[in-house]
Design a protein around this motif. Structure first.
Motif, PDB file in Angstrom:
ATOM      1  N   ASP A  82     103.175  37.388  63.224  1.00  0.00           N
ATOM      2  CA  ASP A  82     103.068  36.444  62.161  1.00  0.00           C
ATOM      3  C   ASP A  82     101.747  35.482  62.261  1.00  0.00           C
ATOM      4  O   ASP A  82     101.664  34.364  62.152  1.00  0.00           O
ATOM      5  CB  ASP A  82     104.390  35.456  62.365  1.00  0.00           C
ATOM      6  CG  ASP A  82     104.799  35.142  63.445  1.00  0.00           C
ATOM      7  OD1 ASP A  82     104.043  35.251  64.650  1.00  0.00           O
ATOM      8  OD2 ASP A  82     105.872  34.915  63.691  1.00  0.00           O
ATOM      9  N   ALA A  84      99.738  34.137  64.199  1.00  0.00           N
ATOM     10  CA  ALA A  84      99.269  32.954  65.512  1.00  0.00           C
ATOM     11  C   ALA A  84      97.988  32.580  65.098  1.00  0.00           C
ATOM     12  O   ALA A  84      96.868  32.428  65.939  1.00  0.00           O
ATOM     13  CB  ALA A  84      99.497  33.878  66.470  1.00  0.00           C
ATOM     14  N   LEU A  85      97.842  32.054  63.970  1.00  0.00           N
ATOM     15  CA  LEU A  85      96.274  31.303  63.618  1.00  0.00           C
ATOM     16  C   LEU A  85      96.460  29.999  64.412  1.00  0.00           C
ATOM     17  O   LEU A  85      97.558  29.281  64.413  1.00  0.00           O
ATOM     18  CB  LEU A  85      96.214  31.047  61.996  1.00  0.00           C
ATOM     19  CG  LEU A  85      96.190  32.458  61.235  1.00  0.00           C
ATOM     20  CD1 LEU A  85      96.025  32.128  59.900  1.00  0.00           C
ATOM     21  CD2 LEU A  85      94.839  33.381  61.711  1.00  0.00           C
ATOM     22  N   PHE A  86      95.266  29.756  64.782  1.00  0.00           N
ATOM     23  CA  PHE A  86      95.284  28.170  65.416  1.00  0.00           C
ATOM     24  C   PHE A  86      95.241  26.974  64.497  1.00  0.00           C
ATOM     25  O   PHE A  86      94.305  27.064  63.480  1.00  0.00           O
ATOM     26  CB  PHE A  86      94.018  28.029  66.101  1.00  0.00           C
ATOM     27  CG  PHE A  86      93.765  29.060  67.421  1.00  0.00           C
ATOM     28  CD1 PHE A  86      94.902  29.675  68.214  1.00  0.00           C
ATOM     29  CD2 PHE A  86      92.616  29.829  67.225  1.00  0.00           C
ATOM     30  CE1 PHE A  86      94.615  30.249  69.118  1.00  0.00           C
ATOM     31  CE2 PHE A  86      92.374  30.973  68.346  1.00  0.00           C
ATOM     32  CZ  PHE A  86      93.227  31.228  69.227  1.00  0.00           C
ATOM     33  N   PRO A  87      96.336  26.498  64.354  1.00  0.00           N
ATOM     34  CA  PRO A  87      96.537  25.588  63.305  1.00  0.00           C
ATOM     35  C   PRO A  87      95.555  24.219  63.403  1.00  0.00           C
ATOM     36  O   PRO A  87      95.402  23.642  62.425  1.00  0.00           O
ATOM     37  CB  PRO A  87      97.973  24.807  63.545  1.00  0.00           C
ATOM     38  CG  PRO A  87      98.377  25.395  65.150  1.00  0.00           C
ATOM     39  CD  PRO A  87      97.596  26.093  65.163  1.00  0.00           C
ATOM     40  N   HIS A  88      94.931  24.079  64.587  1.00  0.00           N
ATOM     41  CA  HIS A  88      93.934  22.832  64.505  1.00  0.00           C
ATOM     42  C   HIS A  88      92.606  23.325  64.383  1.00  0.00           C
ATOM     43  O   HIS A  88      91.732  22.582  64.581  1.00  0.00           O
ATOM     44  CB  HIS A  88      93.947  22.335  65.912  1.00  0.00           C
ATOM     45  CG  HIS A  88      93.997  23.125  67.094  1.00  0.00           C
ATOM     46  ND1 HIS A  88      94.575  24.431  67.311  1.00  0.00           N
ATOM     47  CD2 HIS A  88      92.922  23.336  67.948  1.00  0.00           C
ATOM     48  CE1 HIS A  88      93.946  25.139  68.359  1.00  0.00           C
ATOM     49  NE2 HIS A  88      93.191  24.466  68.915  1.00  0.00           N
ATOM     50  N   LYS A  89      92.392  24.571  63.702  1.00  0.00           N
ATOM     51  CA  LYS A  89      91.047  25.036  63.430  1.00  0.00           C
ATOM     52  C   LYS A  89      91.123  25.597  62.047  1.00  0.00           C
ATOM     53  O   LYS A  89      92.041  26.114  61.652  1.00  0.00           O
ATOM     54  CB  LYS A  89      90.771  26.291  64.565  1.00  0.00           C
ATOM     55  CG  LYS A  89      90.554  25.658  65.887  1.00  0.00           C
ATOM     56  CD  LYS A  89      90.062  26.695  66.952  1.00  0.00           C
ATOM     57  CE  LYS A  89      90.127  26.773  68.292  1.00  0.00           C
ATOM     58  NZ  LYS A  89      89.036  25.534  68.754  1.00  0.00           N
ATOM     59  N   PHE A  97      86.454  32.129  66.999  1.00  0.00           N
ATOM     60  CA  PHE A  97      86.778  31.949  68.608  1.00  0.00           C
ATOM     61  C   PHE A  97      86.461  32.782  69.479  1.00  0.00           C
ATOM     62  O   PHE A  97      85.855  32.723  70.477  1.00  0.00           O
ATOM     63  CB  PHE A  97      88.445  31.638  68.334  1.00  0.00           C
ATOM     64  CG  PHE A  97      89.015  31.064  69.766  1.00  0.00           C
ATOM     65  CD1 PHE A  97      89.044  29.552  69.966  1.00  0.00           C
ATOM     66  CD2 PHE A  97      89.579  32.104  70.590  1.00  0.00           C
ATOM     67  CE1 PHE A  97      89.754  29.284  71.146  1.00  0.00           C
ATOM     68  CE2 PHE A  97      89.913  31.647  71.739  1.00  0.00           C
ATOM     69  CZ  PHE A  97      90.144  30.254  72.048  1.00  0.00           C
ATOM     70  N   ASN A 131      96.520  26.022  57.540  1.00  0.00           N
ATOM     71  CA  ASN A 131      97.843  25.890  56.875  1.00  0.00           C
ATOM     72  C   ASN A 131      97.826  25.844  55.504  1.00  0.00           C
ATOM     73  O   ASN A 131      99.278  25.885  55.088  1.00  0.00           O
ATOM     74  CB  ASN A 131      98.188  24.446  57.699  1.00  0.00           C
ATOM     75  CG  ASN A 131      98.102  24.317  59.282  1.00  0.00           C
ATOM     76  OD1 ASN A 131      98.504  25.273  59.929  1.00  0.00           O
ATOM     77  ND2 ASN A 131      96.997  23.470  59.680  1.00  0.00           N
TER      78      ASN A 131
END
Lengths: 340, 576
Positions: A82, A84-89, A97, A131
């Motif tokens: 799914d 696993a994108l970094f939600p804070h970036k 990254f 998001n």
């Protein structure tokens, strides 16, 4: 060989997740790990990535044992189920990254991020919040993020699993051209035989932790090694049979076959080798039990000699309840399989 | 379009129906008494409203109190985080034997009344506590070697003891649902442990850490009982100073100024908190514990686990254990003789002594009646807090974005930062004349307790109500459930856990509340904490023993009350 996996095993609390698995992968090859959910394919992937420790067995990369190499030093890309994108970036920083971890300078990072973002067709999305993206867009960001550091081996874990059919079809084509274009060595995990057939040079079929068959998509479709494989790739007409000399006895009748050792076997009746009408040597009649329209073709279920058989055809077919005549050439339509 | 707007308007108008009860309660029992006491305080000031403020700000002693309050709160918060964050990691990411028990035990201090906590530390580290007695025995000392009581260390340790569970729960729960794939993704992209920790884990945990830290800070900032009993006369926080100014000096204008300073500081912090949490929180996929938690593997993790478990047992379990054991222990009263004469033995004297009115005091209350009084008040508080808190939480959850919700949300938190002493005094001043002559009403104390419990009830119910997907209600309705059936079959079971948590909060707050109760309680009907304080403020080993005995009783009553609520099982309760 680039990647050699030999006799790899892994258990979780007495349950064998991966059992004595061996296979090889060469440079630029796309290999699909195909199997039902829970068959151990994701565990296998995690072990190769270094996220999971094997109980036994060896993983070699260009001849070097990977056992003591930590995850972040392997330079393998992994695209998660799914994403696993970094939600804070945002999109840019997600993709950047891996390059940052390689201590690339800012210009290099910018250039490479632009390059992969273009490659996956998200040129205007750099500053977008991940998001707020749709499933398809997130999938592309995840792919771009995995590709950006130029991983020596790219692993994709059910990358299209959560997408709708139309989007999946389109992204599958795009993915294929991106992987071919970059000659990316790839290990692709999926439970969908269509994806595996469309994408892979080689397919590895797994069931309950074991490898059942390894072959090209064509080989697997032509010669499924077992009833499990046949069922899994959508071949469902399987009969019990008994070999006597150069004949096999089934409920549909007795057919001539090439010589085999006598005994109980399973017989696969290939739907693509059966024709409606009486043009081929061996004839069968039955009653149409069910008929469903599937767009480009129509599927029917026939009851013959008390057996249910499924076929699909482009032609007009009789309606439910009517009689139908089919015919086949036993040497082509019947395939003897080992019982499993 | 028009129709939609009209419908929306009707919907937002309906929210006032839910607000009616809680808001009236707030106006009558919070703003009215508070306004009254402030008005009265400033009317006593001969120099008007502004001058007391200027006086206070310029006064050295007030500056000292204020800076000490902030300083100790800051230190306490940092210490609490230093213990709480590794603990949260242990609870969030690992499973081990006895974890649930340990988790429950770390929560016990939080619901213990301040006086019990103070007594517990006294029993462990005080001049007559276990540690000193042991050391005196071993090294033949005539004086207790550890001087712990009345030091800053005692205040800090008690605050850590009290509030660590907030960090453990808020951060630990969040950590336990954080997708481990995010850190794994960082690692496959070439990040080492350190880089994936600072680049991924910390930023994602930040909202939970900030929220917990802020709550801890507010509790430490408004600390009263701990500072009063463990800090001694040397240390004074704002709340303690308000108490002194009100009770001892009767300097009401000064007390009012200090209350207002405390009130606005906490209000400011609450507003910063809501802003920050909106900015920091991100939609995260939550993961089941099965995926996020693993066993402790390898020597590194095992050492870490063992150290943390040992530390937590030492910090959170031993003081309460020491309290219980000490309340059953007789010590030879004459300690000026040789060390050998300090004899200890099992005794129930302190408990028996509780039911003897030795000083023929008019205000004497046997323990059974104090327990009865406390339990009655506590049950009433649970009832009021749920009846008033539920509609407020419902309105906040349903009309999340309406102006009313945005305005009222922080206001409902105000009692958290309001001086209990000021509020208690406000009750006495404002509610003693018709139309609201409640001074002799038994409802006065539960109503005061409800105010303090209210923020907790709303804070635990609102997120639970918000997390119910509207589609579930629609699905139930489409299957033929009437609105009341929908509530019973969908909402109630899904918020069951939160209801229990709210009720527990209300119960324990009421059982342990001391500041307001001390002022409002009628002397002939004291609650347990009031009686404990009476014992503690009188000298002598017997009084001390009785205070410990009664504290132990309060500890047991609180725990039993919590267990009883857990047993109630409001519908089928699941933890999510």
């Amino acid at each position: 060989m680039t990647l050699i996996v030999s006799e790899l095993s892994k258990s979780f609390e007495d349950k064998k997740a991966v059992n004595n698995v061996s296979f090889e992968l060469s440079q630029g090859e796309i290999v699909a790990l195909l199997g039902p959910s829970g068959c151990g394919k994701s565990t296998l992937l995690n072990m190769i990535a270094g996220l999971e420790k094997a109980d036994a067995g060896i993983i070699k990369w260009h001849g070097n044992d990977l056992a003591d190499i930590e995850v972040h030093k392997r330079n393998f890309g992994l695209m998660f189920q799914d994403f696993a994108l970094f939600p804070h970036k945002n999109v840019f920083h997600n993709v950047a990254f891996g390059l940052k971890m390689q201590d690339k300078n800012e210009i290099e990072i910018k250039t490479r991020v632009r390059e992969v973002i273009n490659l996956v067709g998200l040129s205007d999305f750099e500053t977008r919040d991940v998001n707020s993206l749709s499933g398809g867009e997130q999938q592309r960001v995840a792919l771009a993020r995995a590709l950006a550091p130029k991983p020596e081996l790219l692993m994709l874990d059910e990358p299209l699993g959560s997408l709708d059919r139309a989007l999946r079809q389109r992204l599958l084509e795009e993915l294929k051209s991106i992987l071919r274009e970059t000659q990316q060595t790839t290990l692709y995990v999926t439970h969908d035989q269509e994806e595996a057939f469309a994408l892979a040079d080689k397919i590895i079929i797994m069931d309950r932790g074991n490898i059942i068959q390894i072959g090209s998509p064509n080989q697997i479709y032509r010669q499924p090694a077992s009833v499990f494989v046949a069922n899994f790739i959508g071949l469902s007409n399987i009969l019990d049979g008994k070999i006597k000399g150069s004949e096999v006895e089934t409920l549909l009748g007795t057919f001539p076959i090439q010589n085999r050792s006598p005994g109980d076997v399973k017989v696969l009746l290939r739907p693509d080798r059966v024709v409606i009408g009486e043009s081929l040597p061996f004839k069968l009649s039955g009653q149409v039990i069910d008929k469903s329209f599937r767009g480009e073709n129509t599927r029917i279920r026939i009851e013959s000699q008390g057996l249910m058989l499924d076929f699909s055809s482009f032609e007009d077919l009789p309606n439910v309840g009517e009689q139908i005549q089919i015919s086949l050439d036993p040497f082509e339509a019947f395939q003897i399989m080992r019982k499993d | 379009m028009n129709m939609g707007n009209g419908k929306e308007k009707k919907q937002t108008n309906r929210q006032w129906l839910f607000w009616l009860l809680p808001l009236s309660f707030f106006v009558i029992f919070y703003f009215y008494p508070l306004g009254n006491i402030f008005a009265l305080s400033f009317s006593r000031s001969e120099t008007g409203v502004l001058v007391p403020f200027l006086d206070a700000i310029q006064s050295n002693s007030v500056q000292n109190v204020l800076s000490f309050t902030v300083w100790q709160a800051l230190l306490s918060t940092l210490l609490t985080l230093a213990i709480g964050l590794p603990g949260a990691y242990l609870f969030g990411r690992f499973k081990f034997r006895g974890k649930n028990l340990l988790r429950a035990l770390t929560g016990v201090p939080f619901v213990m009344p301040t006086l019990v906590v103070a007594a517990a530390f006294n029993a462990l580290l005080g001049p007559r506590g276990w540690l000193n007695l042991g050391l005196m025995d071993i090294f033949d000392l005539s004086e207790p070697p550890i001087r712990f009581i009345n030091t800053l260390g005692a205040i800090l340790l008690a605050h850590v003891f009290y509030n660590t569970t907030i960090v453990l729960r808020m951060v630990g729960d969040f950590w336990g649902r954080l997708d481990p794939k995010l850190t794994q993704a960082a690692q496959t992209l070439g990040a080492n442990r350190w880089q994936s920790w600072w680049g991924v884990t910390v930023p994602l945990l930040l909202p939970a850490i900030t929220a917990a830290a802020l709550l801890v800070f507010i509790f430490d900032f408004t600390s009263f009982g701990v500072v009063l009993v463990l800090g001694g006369p040397k240390f004074s926080t704002l709340e303690v100073e308000i108490f002194y100014q009100t009770i001892s000096l009767f300097n009401l204008p000064m007390a009012a100024v200090l209350s207002l300073i405390q009130l606005f500081t906490t209000l400011g912090l609450t507003i910063i908190y809501t802003r920050l949490s909106n900015k920091l929180s991100r939609p995260l996929k939550q993961r089941g514990r099965k995926i996020t938690q693993s066993k402790l593997l390898g020597w590194r993790q095992k050492t870490f686990g063992a150290t943390m478990i040992g530390l937590m047992v030492l910090l959170f379990v031993t003081p309460l254990l020491a309290l219980g054991v000490r309340s059953f222990t007789r010590l030879d009263p004459d300690k000026r003789q040789t060390v050998e004469s300090v004899q200890s033995g099992f005794t129930t004297d302190f408990y028996e002594e509780l039911s003897v009115n030795s000083r023929d005091s008019y205000f004497y209350a046997p323990p059974t009646s104090a327990i009865q009084t406390s339990l009655l008040y506590a049950s009433a508080t649970v009832f009021f807090a749920l009846v008033l808190g539920f509609p407020a939480a419902w309105a906040l959850a349903r009309y999340k974005k309406s102006l009313a919700s945005r305005l009222l949300d922080p206001i409902l938190m105000l009692p958290l930062g309001t001086s209990a002493v000021t509020l208690g005094l406000g009750f006495i001043v404002a509610l003693d004349s018709p139309p609201l002559d409640l001074r002799t009403s038994p409802l006065l104390i539960p109503l005061a307790h409800t105010l303090v419990a209210f923020p907790f009830v709303v804070r635990s119910l609102t997120p639970a109500l918000r997390s119910i997907q509207p589609v579930l209600r629609k699905a139930a309705a489409s299957l033929g459930a009437s609105p009341s059936k929908v509530f019973k079959e969908i909402d109630l079971p899904l918020i069951g856990r939160a209801l229990i948590v709210s009720a527990t909060f209300a119960l324990t707050i009421s059982l342990g509340e001391f500041g307001a109760t001390a002022l409002v309680a009628r002397p002939e009907f004291p609650t347990i904490p009031v009686v404990i304080y009476r014992f503690l403020s009188q000298p002598g080993g017997l009084n001390y023993g009785q205070a410990l005995a009664l504290s132990t009783i309060l500890m047991v009553v609180t725990t039993l009350g919590m267990l009883a609520i857990e047993r109630l099982r409001i519908a089928e309760v699941n933890e999510f």
